[in-house]
Design a protein around this motif. Structure first.
Motif, PDB file in Angstrom:
ATOM      1  N   HIS A  50       0.844  -1.192   0.000  1.00 27.64           N
ATOM      2  CA  HIS A  50       0.000   0.000   0.000  1.00 27.64           C
ATOM      3  C   HIS A  50       0.868   1.225   0.000  1.00 27.64           C
ATOM      4  N   PHE A  51       0.265   2.423   0.093  1.00 26.87           N
ATOM      5  CA  PHE A  51       0.938   3.627  -0.369  1.00 26.87           C
ATOM      6  C   PHE A  51       1.861   4.298   0.619  1.00 26.87           C
ATOM      7  N   TYR A  74     -10.287  10.102  -0.399  1.00 23.43           N
ATOM      8  CA  TYR A  74     -10.453   8.653  -0.290  1.00 23.43           C
ATOM      9  C   TYR A  74     -11.870   8.289  -0.736  1.00 23.43           C
ATOM     10  N   GLN A 107      -7.769   8.051  -3.954  1.00 22.64           N
ATOM     11  CA  GLN A 107      -7.434   6.693  -3.547  1.00 22.64           C
ATOM     12  C   GLN A 107      -8.733   5.892  -3.574  1.00 22.64           C
ATOM     13  N   GLU A 162      -4.626   4.248  -7.181  1.00 20.67           N
ATOM     14  CA  GLU A 162      -4.303   5.656  -6.925  1.00 20.67           C
ATOM     15  C   GLU A 162      -4.367   6.388  -8.256  1.00 20.67           C
TER      16      GLU A 162
END
Length: 611
Positions: A50-51, A74, A107, A162
């Protein structure tokens, strides 16, 4: 102000702070793990990416919770929204784009609290389709930056995405970021810029840099001695727009929605005053420190790093010429840089960028955390990893949000004069940065101060940004202004052009709280130094050192300075950087001693001056 910065100026040998290489964002592959952990890290990355750095809760990876401000949104999913819901989502996108000055990051598959839930393939496809429709509604383009799987031991894979949304704001031409390029002489700064902006690789003998040089002696020696500007554009889809395909600067500006303006500074110590002027006067958003892989930290590298840190300019590092070295040599240079960056005076977290995922995360974390320092390893001859550098430039967001720029635009006009030219058939032209307010063609301003503290009236003719015409200039933007037949001899670098309603503070004497970064002996009353404050560069005498007879390296004090040649326009809190030979110090203005009320020069006086 950290006195420990003096370690960067007073010594050529950094201190090894020990410790293994810092791991940043292990899930999306950001940074580089120690050698003993790399094998297991590769296995983990395949499943649990994940980011950003996350905090585990019930084994679920998290992003930081969503915030109301900023350009990051988000969304868990966007599957078949109703018409009213769709309109609400479009309004929300407009807000995020406004916050990011034309850029927003979505996201998908993430809850508002930051939990990475993930979506099935069908839900992800439907959500991205809805996002496309939203972007079309506001006139923006979308680019999918990356996908990642979230492993919850489910039967079907769950993914998150993303997405970058980019739109040219209605009230401006493009988003413009300024990057100062610093580093030791012969580290490959101008060559790297030539390759990025011209779109052609170097031949190994410096062909790419020839278009950047401004003087004959620069071409003959291969060394930059002046400040030059180069532009690299990105369109709304994230594609590079540069001088390749015989484009002109005007065509680049027309087709680019984001512009990176590189300020190419000199690396040789002989031209240090020019480099400092570029860092203090042109207000760069970021600094790119270029280090040669085969020489490592040498010459002015450490000093340039210290200057950027002292001026609080966010810095990232590019290790060039990796085609000339073995992998072991490149690794040694990376380790050397990491040791310096982890010193108490720097306190940075190096993040080695090895792939596209690293570059995306590096751009976002670099803007969010001042301690993150991305490190790239590139070659201007083979083109190795140049694509990662371009991804980084494409995604990196502006440091100031729309609200901060709006507040600056509400203030009175203040334009800092950095360059002065005489252009045939145009007349006098000044280049610089609009610090506050708005400037339009035909505006009446006053410019000064002169040696006697006076201001002269003038009218702004045409305005150009990045060599293309511009009708309105906004706070934070750099441009050149044509002043018609205004007498050039009345102008000098360091002046300001301000609104006639402003009451600027003009002074010969000012006080500053300073830290002496390096001095071979002692610093005392009567000592003369060259002072840099924004676009002001002038010799000043130390009139008093309060509370002490003299200063030594690393000590702090309140000091009174007096300019030698002419008074200057200063502001409280402005950063001060001074030097004289090996003597260097930093600080901020704490008190001004203004001269008697300034006055505009009447028209008749200007005529007499011309005579």
């Amino acid at each position: 102000m950290d006195a420990r910065l003096s370690e960067l100026f007073g010594s050529e040998n950094g201190h090894d702070c020990g410790g293994s290489r810092t791991e940043v964002n292990p899930v999306y592959g950001c940074g580089r793990a120690p050698a003993t952990k790399r094998a297991s890290a590769k296995k983990k990355r395949a499943n649990a990416r994940h980011f950003h750095s996350f905090k585990p809760s019930n084994n679920a990876p998290y992003l930081p919770p969503e915030v109301e401000e900023g350009n990051i949104e988000y969304k868990l999913k966007l599957v078949d929204p109703t018409q009213s819901r769709f309109e609400h989502l479009v309004t929300q996108m407009k807000w995020r784009l406004q916050e990011g000055r034309g850029e927003a990051v979505y996201q998908i598959g993430v809850e508002d609290n930051g939990m990475l839930v993930g979506l099935s393939e069908d839900d992800m496809r439907a959500s991205l389709t809805t996002l496309h429709r939203m972007a079309e509604k506001v006139g923006a383009d979308i680019t999918i930056l990356r996908h990642a799987e979230v492993d919850y031991d489910t039967d079907q894979p769950l993914t998150i995405a993303e997405v970058l949304i980019r739109k040219v704001p209605d009230d401006q031409q493009f988003l413009d970021l300024r990057v100062a390029v610093i580093g030791n002489v012969d580290s490959g700064k101008s060559t790297l810029l030539g390759v990025l902006t011209q779109g052609e690789l170097d031949n190994g003998r410096g062909r790419a840099r020839l278009n950047l040089f401004r003087h004959l002696h620069e071409i003959q020696t291969g060394r930059t001695s002046s400040i030059s500007f180069e532009i690299l554009g990105f369109n709304s889809k994230g594609e590079v727009v540069n001088y390749s395909e015989s484009r002109t600067a005007e065509e680049i500006c027309e087709s680019a929605s984001k512009m990176i303006t590189f300020i190419d500074l000199a690396g040789h110590h002989k031209y240090l005053k020019t480099t400092i002027f570029g860092l203090t006067s042109y207000c760069p958003d970021f600094a790119m420190l270029v280090v040669s892989a085969n020489t490592g930290i040498a010459g002015t590298t450490r000093e340039h790093l210290g200057l950027a840190l002292a001026l609080k300019v966010p810095i990232f590092i590019v290790i060039s010429k990796v085609d000339l070295c073995t992998r072991a040599t490149v690794e040694r240079t990376v380790r050397q840089l990491e040791r310096v960056l982890k010193q108490p005076g720097c306190n940075k977290v190096p993040m080695v960028v090895a792939n596209k995922d690293d570059a995306v995360a590096a751009a976002q974390q670099f803007a969010q955390s001042p301690n993150i320092t991305p490190v790239f390893t590139v070659s201007s001859v083979s083109g190795e990893n140049l694509d990662l550098l371009k991804v980084f430039f494409n995604i990196i967001p502006p440091l100031s949000n729309s609200k901060e720029q709006e507040e600056l635009m509400q203030q009175l006009t203040e334009f800092q004069v950095d360059e002065i030219y005489t252009v045939p058939e145009v007349g006098t032209v000044v280049g610089g940065t609009l610090y506050s307010g708005i400037c339009r063609e035909g505006d009446d301003l006053v410019v000064g101060p002169t040696d006697s503290g006076q201001f002269h009236k003038l009218t702004v003719g045409s305005i150009q940004r990045n060599r293309s015409a511009c009708r309105v200039l906004r706070a934070g933007q750099a441009a050149t202004l044509a002043l018609g037949n205004f007498d050039r001899t009345l102008l000098r670098k360091g002046m300001v052009m301000v609104s006639p309603e402003m009451d600027p503070t003009i002074c010969w004497i000012f006080e500053a709280e300073i830290v002496l970064l390096f001095h071979s002996k002692t610093f005392h009353k009567g000592f003369q130094v060259t002072v840099h404050i924004g676009n002001v560069r002038q010799t000043a005498t130390v009139e008093a050192v309060y509370g002490k007879e003299e200063l030594r390296t690393g000590e702090k004090a309140d000091v009174q300075f007096k300019f030698l040649k002419h008074p200057e326009y200063l502001k409280l809190g402005a950063k001060v950087l001074f030097r004289e030979g090996v003597t260097k110090g930093i600080g901020h203005v704490t008190k001004l001693h203004p001269i008697a009320q300034y006055r505009h020069v009447p028209e008749s006086d200007e005529d007499e001056d011309d005579d």
